[in-house]
Design an enzyme around this catalytic site. Structure first.
Site, mmCIF file in Angstrom:
data_model
loop_
_atom_site.group_PDB
_atom_site.id
_atom_site.type_symbol
_atom_site.label_atom_id
_atom_site.label_comp_id
_atom_site.label_asym_id
_atom_site.label_seq_id
_atom_site.Cartn_x
_atom_site.Cartn_y
_atom_site.Cartn_z
ATOM 1 N N ASP A 183 -1.380 -4.043 -1.926
ATOM 2 C CA ASP A 183 -0.747 -3.458 -3.113
ATOM 3 C C ASP A 183 0.380 -2.536 -2.666
ATOM 4 O O ASP A 183 0.491 -2.197 -1.499
ATOM 5 C CB ASP A 183 -1.779 -2.696 -3.960
ATOM 6 C CG ASP A 183 -2.382 -1.508 -3.226
ATOM 7 O OD1 ASP A 183 -3.049 -1.715 -2.200
ATOM 8 O OD2 ASP A 183 -2.178 -0.358 -3.667
ATOM 9 N N HIS A 506 -4.659 -11.332 0.992
ATOM 10 C CA HIS A 506 -4.429 -10.638 -0.282
ATOM 11 C C HIS A 506 -3.261 -9.683 -0.050
ATOM 12 O O HIS A 506 -3.444 -8.541 0.357
ATOM 13 C CB HIS A 506 -5.694 -9.889 -0.704
ATOM 14 C CG HIS A 506 -5.581 -9.227 -2.031
ATOM 15 N ND1 HIS A 506 -5.824 -9.881 -3.224
ATOM 16 C CD2 HIS A 506 -5.228 -7.963 -2.381
ATOM 17 C CE1 HIS A 506 -5.644 -9.042 -4.232
ATOM 18 N NE2 HIS A 506 -5.274 -7.872 -3.750
HETATM 19 O O1 9MR Z 1 -10.220 0.446 2.780
HETATM 20 C C1 9MR Z 1 -10.798 0.889 1.576
HETATM 21 C C2 9MR Z 1 -12.295 0.744 1.667
HETATM 22 O O2 9MR Z 1 -12.786 1.619 2.661
HETATM 23 C C3 9MR Z 1 -12.932 1.010 0.337
HETATM 24 O O3 9MR Z 1 -14.316 0.707 0.422
HETATM 25 C C4 9MR Z 1 -12.283 0.155 -0.738
HETATM 26 C C5 9MR Z 1 -12.858 0.388 -2.128
HETATM 27 O O4 9MR Z 1 -12.575 1.663 -2.561
HETATM 28 O O5 9MR Z 1 -10.896 0.414 -0.783
HETATM 29 C C6 9MR Z 1 -10.242 0.110 0.400
HETATM 30 O O6 9MR Z 1 -8.905 0.476 0.286
HETATM 31 C C7 9MR Z 1 -8.086 -0.253 -0.599
HETATM 32 C C8 9MR Z 1 -7.426 0.772 -1.499
HETATM 33 O O7 9MR Z 1 -8.384 1.361 -2.336
HETATM 34 C C9 9MR Z 1 -6.279 0.191 -2.289
HETATM 35 N N1 9MR Z 1 -5.344 -0.517 -1.462
HETATM 36 C C10 9MR Z 1 -5.990 -1.563 -0.697
HETATM 37 C C11 9MR Z 1 -7.023 -0.984 0.220
HETATM 38 C C12 9MR Z 1 -7.618 -2.035 1.149
HETATM 39 O O8 9MR Z 1 -8.444 -2.936 0.500
#
Ligand code: 9MR
Ligand code: ZN
Length: 571
Positions: A183, A506
């Site tokens: 994103d 993704h």
């Molecule tokens: O890396 C993050 C992971 O540790 C968390 O469990 C997850 C859910 O909150 O989110 C991951 O980070 C994402 C972020 O929230 C938004 N951008 C993409 C990140 C990678 O998936």
């Protein structure tokens, strides 16, 4: 058959010879998992074979000639001779070349090299990946002979409505930095964490990183390219600081956008209200940057240090763990307790200034972690964690303290940290030994665990630095081997690198542009909740996304093994 011309005879000989030596053309079998990039000559080298077998050979990838032959051994964790994992160890083969592992009745692995430059190209591509993540400018790359390009994006960053609802539409400067992941949003906690890992790489491998040409556009000629790329993020992080020192937690659209190029994403973006973890992380990265950049740019270093002190003052006046109000957003949260972030801030401020109060606050915490249940320290941070991520940055503080050359360290703290680091590194070693693919975190899987595996090389390389015991360095090399193909998928987990890498990460740029191939140089999150749960599918953001904190960890791991003398040849 009568052969009429010597020319035809020669052609037939060539054809039949190449038919005998067909290893180069034989499709690789997924049953032989090996690092599909390459090994430094002195690295540990092994393939994992998912089938019972006796002997194996390492053959020249072009000629099929046997360079090494040996006996495959059942992996002990797989249950003796009933093992489903057989290990072909060819560490003794050190001759540079391009090879495949071949097992009669099973097949041949993808090709790989043995070379002192083995990690140069992956390093280059992973660093280009950071550059390609840049927000607020047009980027372009042709490293693979494919054009990856986007125009300048998010030039209006960003509105303050959710920080100050009394002034709707008011904006402040927040252009720049890296997009976070697949994103396009920007999160201070994860951004500072990533820059922190990369500057740790600089502190430890400066000699290797300083000369590298990353072909960045319109660069600052006074800065090494590596530092220039990290500065792109630090400049943005500094812009997330309010005048009083509080730091806005993130800069984001209210909801995730679609799979379009970033310049097409025109939904308004907002500063998120402040958080104490983000504020502490800004203190840490700004203090660290003041140290690293001072030899190149004293004004920038001064500015960083002033920013760090300002936010530290704000935190002193606000000792509670202040979670950001993210109610206006459904985008990434990066929300966790701030105790570890405050610890990192203290360690970096001490390393940057030598001032005793910062050192003492770090040391006190190491010697007597605050009791559970306290208000502002609701969860005491683990001082050295085995598997750590943006939610616990205390390892970075420990590394900084251990590496600091300042004379005033408390010997008791040094000992405690060294022991904790050694113990952690030993657990990682043991886990790797017990795992058929030498995975340093055994059978534990979580969101982004490929990044975790890369990050564990930091503990291993630190343990190596402090003890000079080669096994730690070797385990770090095995972690790279895992990420680049010695895994149950027998595939590389990094886009554009190695054998059969992810094709459908993704990633909004990869999904939204005209190129069929994904943008290169990115480590995908990896399997979880079990080893079998990785899907090379764009919709599977849980296992197939890309993210700066995973690439930053990968860059650290690769930086440990990059070879500056031959770097140009790699590109
Ligand atoms: O890396 C993050 C992971 O540790 C968390 O469990 C997850 C859910 O909150 O989110 C991951 O980070 C994402 C972020 O929230 C938004 N951008 C993409 C990140 C990678 O998936
Ligand atoms: Zn952008």
């Amino acid at each position: 058959m009568m052969l009429r011309t010597p020319g035809l005879l020669l052609a037939l000989i060539v054809i039949s010879a190449s038919a005998c030596r067909s290893d180069g053309a034989e499709p690789p079998t997924p049953e032989i998992a090996v690092n599909t990039v390459g090994f430094l000559p002195d690295a540990p080298k092994a393939a994992t074979i998912a089938r019972r077998c006796d002997r194996f050979a390492v053959v020249d990838a072009a000629t099929g000639e046997v360079a090494f032959a040996g006996a495959a051994m059942p992996h002990p964790a797989g249950g003796g001779s009933d093992s489903t994992a057989w290990i072909a160890d060819f560490s003794v083969l050190q001759t540079p070349g391009r090879y495949r592992v071949r097992v009669d009745g099973v097949g041949a692995s993808p090709p790989f090299s043995i070379s002192r430059s083995a990690w140069n190209r992956p390093f280059y591509l992973a660093m280009r990946g950071m550059y390609l993540w840049r927000c607020g400018m047009a980027v372009r790359d042709n490293s693979l002979g494919i054009e990856f390009v986007h125009a300048a994006c998010h030039l209006d960053d960003a509105r303050l409505d959710h920080v100050d609802p009394t002034q709707p539409g008011k904006a402040a400067p927040g252009v720049g930095g890296w997009h976070d992941a697949g994103d396009y949003n920007k999160y201070v906690v994860n951004g500072a964490f990533t820059a922190g890992m990369m500057l740790q790489a600089w502190l430890q491998f400066e000699h290797a990183l300083a000369p590298l040409d990353l072909q960045l556009p319109d660069g600052d000629p006074t800065l090494p390219d590596f530092l220039e790329e990290v500065k792109w993020e630090i400049d943005w992080l500094l812009s997330m600081q309010a005048a009083d020192g509080r730091v806005y937690h993130k800069l984001s659209t209210e909801d995730f956008g679609g799979f379009i190029l970033p310049e097409q994403e025109t939904a308004p973006r907002f500063f998120c209200p402040w958080g104490s973890a983000a504020t502490a992380d800004l203190v840490a990265i700004a203090a660290l940057a003041s140290r690293v950049y001072r030899p190149y740019d004293a004004d920038f270093a001064d500015r960083c240090l002033a920013a760090a002190r300002l936010s530290h003052g704000f935190l002193q006046a606000h000792p509670d763990d202040h979670r950001p109000d993210q109610s206006a957003f459904t985008t990434g949260r990066y929300d966790s307790p701030d105790a570890d972030d405050r610890l990192w801030a203290a360690a970096e401020l001490w390393a940057a200034t030598g001032e005793a109060t910062y050192r003492q606050s770090y040391e006190e915490c190491v010697l007597s972690p605050p009791a559970r249940g306290g208000r502002s320290r609701s969860r005491p941070p683990s001082i050295v964690d085995d598997l750590w991520d943006w939610g616990n940055v205390a390892n970075l503080a420990a590394y900084t303290y251990l590496l600091a050359e300042r004379p005033d360290r408390d010997p008791q703290v040094v000992t405690k940290l060294r022991n904790a680091l050694r113990a952690s590194a030993d657990r990682l070693l043991l886990a790797a030994q017990n795992h058929p693919y030498a995975r340093t975190h055994g059978e534990r899987y979580y969101w982004g665990c490929n990044g975790g595996i890369a990050r564990q090389t930091m503990t291993l390389m630190l343990a190596y630095r402090l003890t000079r015991q080669a096994e730690y360095r070797r385990a770090a090399q095995q972690s790279l081997a895992y990420l680049f193909g010695r895994n149950p998928y027998a595939r590389s987990f990094v886009t554009g690198v190695g054998f059969n890498p992810p094709r459908f990460p993704h990633d909004r740029r990869s999904g939204g542009d005209a190129a069929e191939a994904p943008w290169p140089g990115y480590l995908v999150g990896g399997p979880w909740p079990t080893e079998n749960d990785w899907h090379d599918d764009q919709d599977d953001y849980r296992t197939n996304e890309i993210a700066v904190n995973w690439n930053g960890a990968l860059i650290y791991a690769l930086a440990a093994f990059v070879e500056p003398d031959t770097f140009d040849a790699a590109n």
